[in-house]
Design a protein around this motif. Structure first.
Motif, PDB file in Angstrom:
ATOM      1  N   SER A 107       0.821  -1.212   0.000  1.00  0.00           N
ATOM      2  CA  SER A 107       0.000   0.000   0.000  1.00  0.00           C
ATOM      3  C   SER A 107       0.850   1.256   0.000  1.00  0.00           C
ATOM      4  N   SER A 124      -1.747  -7.075  -3.237  1.00  0.00           N
ATOM      5  CA  SER A 124      -2.970  -7.854  -3.366  1.00  0.00           C
ATOM      6  C   SER A 124      -3.040  -8.480  -4.750  1.00  0.00           C
ATOM      7  N   SER A 212      -8.885  -4.582  -3.585  1.00  0.00           N
ATOM      8  CA  SER A 212      -8.948  -4.301  -2.157  1.00  0.00           C
ATOM      9  C   SER A 212     -10.355  -3.859  -1.788  1.00  0.00           C
ATOM     10  N   GLU A 326      -9.137  -3.370   5.662  1.00  0.00           N
ATOM     11  CA  GLU A 326      -8.948  -3.714   4.249  1.00  0.00           C
ATOM     12  C   GLU A 326      -8.880  -5.228   4.110  1.00  0.00           C
ATOM     13  N   ARG A 328      -7.728  -8.141   1.411  1.00  0.00           N
ATOM     14  CA  ARG A 328      -6.974  -8.385   0.180  1.00  0.00           C
ATOM     15  C   ARG A 328      -6.754  -9.881  -0.007  1.00  0.00           C
TER      16      ARG A 328
END
Length: 425
Positions: A107, A124, A212, A326, A328
């Protein structure tokens, strides 16, 4: 010349203060070797993006931040060799200039290569292994200050070295697999109904190169879904106004509702280089001071829906402490201490408000709820599980301990965190 500073310094998030007596910033490998050889206890400090004591030492810390990246691309072999303290942002930018790219990014592109691979940090994508899966060779300084190198091609237990938690020496240089540069277009959708997400979870995560989902676990909808579409990879390129019950965002979005998207990577379906889209946040903006705590648990893919349901059942205790969560996906790998060793999985990530005591109070509830699914905690984030709990989750756990004992028999690179999470088992 080595710069030595007294510590009493904090990590990026502001939730941990390093307890080491001093930190060194050598400007060459020769200086670094001298520091390591002379220390009784030493750990390498990267970009300070770990949220727990994994990088701390009862002795001294060393940082590679002042050692030049020395990025060397082998176009024929599709590899790059780079100083381990280099950030992914610096590396990805240079690779882009030369027409190459990495298979994925985390990220934040501001994290160091050494720290990211040592903790199994990931991006991801159903078909994308974590960042450490691109590692082909590693060079370390051992406890005596000597150099040694291991390679995937020639070292039988290479998979034990990669996600090494900083316990096998000070990592100085890394060789990574690269590929030809490619384009990515990022599409954001809001308000996806949970019922639709759970009924179509596999279709959602496979519909783009990287996907995501952002949520606070409350309510009937997922807040945002970010689809990073790899241009020309054979997936459908159609991202209409409505998708999986969500609406296409008309302006660029930040994962946190109401926060400016100025430091986020470009969206709205405008294609750009992989280096400018795979991370959520832009390389040309420094991250904030943090003011947050992060936790994450890696769960086998077959338990994805049950694990998500378990987190939704805990929303009354999770949501009040949460900035955003989040979800993923990550592909399986063969790296001994990787969160995805031997299994495809999902990452359940929590970005908490900066309240250490409250977060540590709720984590046991999350870990208990995820225990039936074999959830592995992310090594660089906050968790409460100890070695006795963690050991059964990793088939090569004892092999890793033996490898550390072989490479560091006197424990120069061990610290309290490793004693609690690895060696107490």
């Amino acid at each position: 010349m080595t710069t030595k500073l007294e510590t009493n310094e904090w990590n990026w998030a502001g939730n941990y203060s390093y307890g080491a007596g001093e930190i060194h910033y050598p400007e060459s490998i020769a200086e670094l070797r001298t520091v390591v050889a002379s220390a009784s206890k030493v750990r390498a400090l990267g970009s300070r993006h770990s949220f727990n004591p994994i990088a701390d030492s009862e002795g001294v810390l060393v940082s590679l931040a002042k050692i030049a990246p020395e990025i060397e691309v082998d176009a024929a072999a599709l590899t790059v060799s780079v100083s381990a303290g280099t950030t992914y942002g610096v590396l990805a930018t240079e690779l882009q200039k030369q027409g190459f790219a990495l298979h994925n990014l985390a990220s934040l592109p501001h994290i160091s290569i050494a720290g990211a691979i040592a903790t199994g940090t990931h991006g991801s994508g159903d078909g994308n292994g974590n960042l450490a899966t691109s590692v082909l060779a590693l060079s370390f300084i051992d406890a005596n200050g000597a150099m040694y190198t291991v390679t995937r091609a020639d070292t039988p237990d290479f998979a034990g070295y990669v996600v090494g938690l900083g316990s096998l020496g000070v990592l100085t240089r890394v060789t990574l697999r690269i590929e030809a540069d490619y384009k990515v277009a990022q599409h954001v959708y809001t308000g996806l109904p949970w019922v639709t997400v759970l009924e179509n979870y596999d279709a959602i995560t496979s519909s783009a190169y990287s996907v995501s989902l952002f949520t606070d676990w409350s309510g009937d909808t997922v807040g945002q879904a970010w689809f990073k579409q790899r241009v020309g990879d054979g997936r459908a390129a159609n991202f209409p106004e409505q998708l999986f019950g969500g609406a296409a965002a008309l302006t660029e979005s930040h994962p946190l509702p109401g926060v400016s998207a100025v430091n986020c990577t470009p969206q709205l379906g405008v294609a750009g280089h992989a280096a400018d889209r795979l991370s959520h946040f832009r390389m040309d903006y420094l991250p904030s001071n943090g003011d947050e705590i992060q936790s994450e648990y890696l769960v086998p893919r077959e338990h994805a829906l049950a694990a998500i349901a378990a987190m939704r059942e805990l929303r009354d205790v999770i949501t009040p402490l949460l900035l955003v969560a989040e979800i993923r996906t990550i592909a399986a790998d063969d790296l001994w201490l990787s969160g995805n060793y031997g299994r495809n999985g999902i990452g359940l990530h929590f970005t908490w408000r900066l309240d250490q005591a409250a977060v540590e109070g709720v984590l046991p509830l999350i870990e208990q709820a995820l225990a039936p699914f074999g959830a592995r905690p992310h090594w660089g984030k906050v968790f409460t599980a100890d070695a006795a709990t963690i050991a059964p989750l990793y088939p090569k756990f004892e092999d890793f301990k033996a490898l550390v004992q072989l490479r560091d028999p006197h424990g120069k690179f061990r610290n309290d965190f490793l004693e609690r999470t690895i060696f107490a088992a």
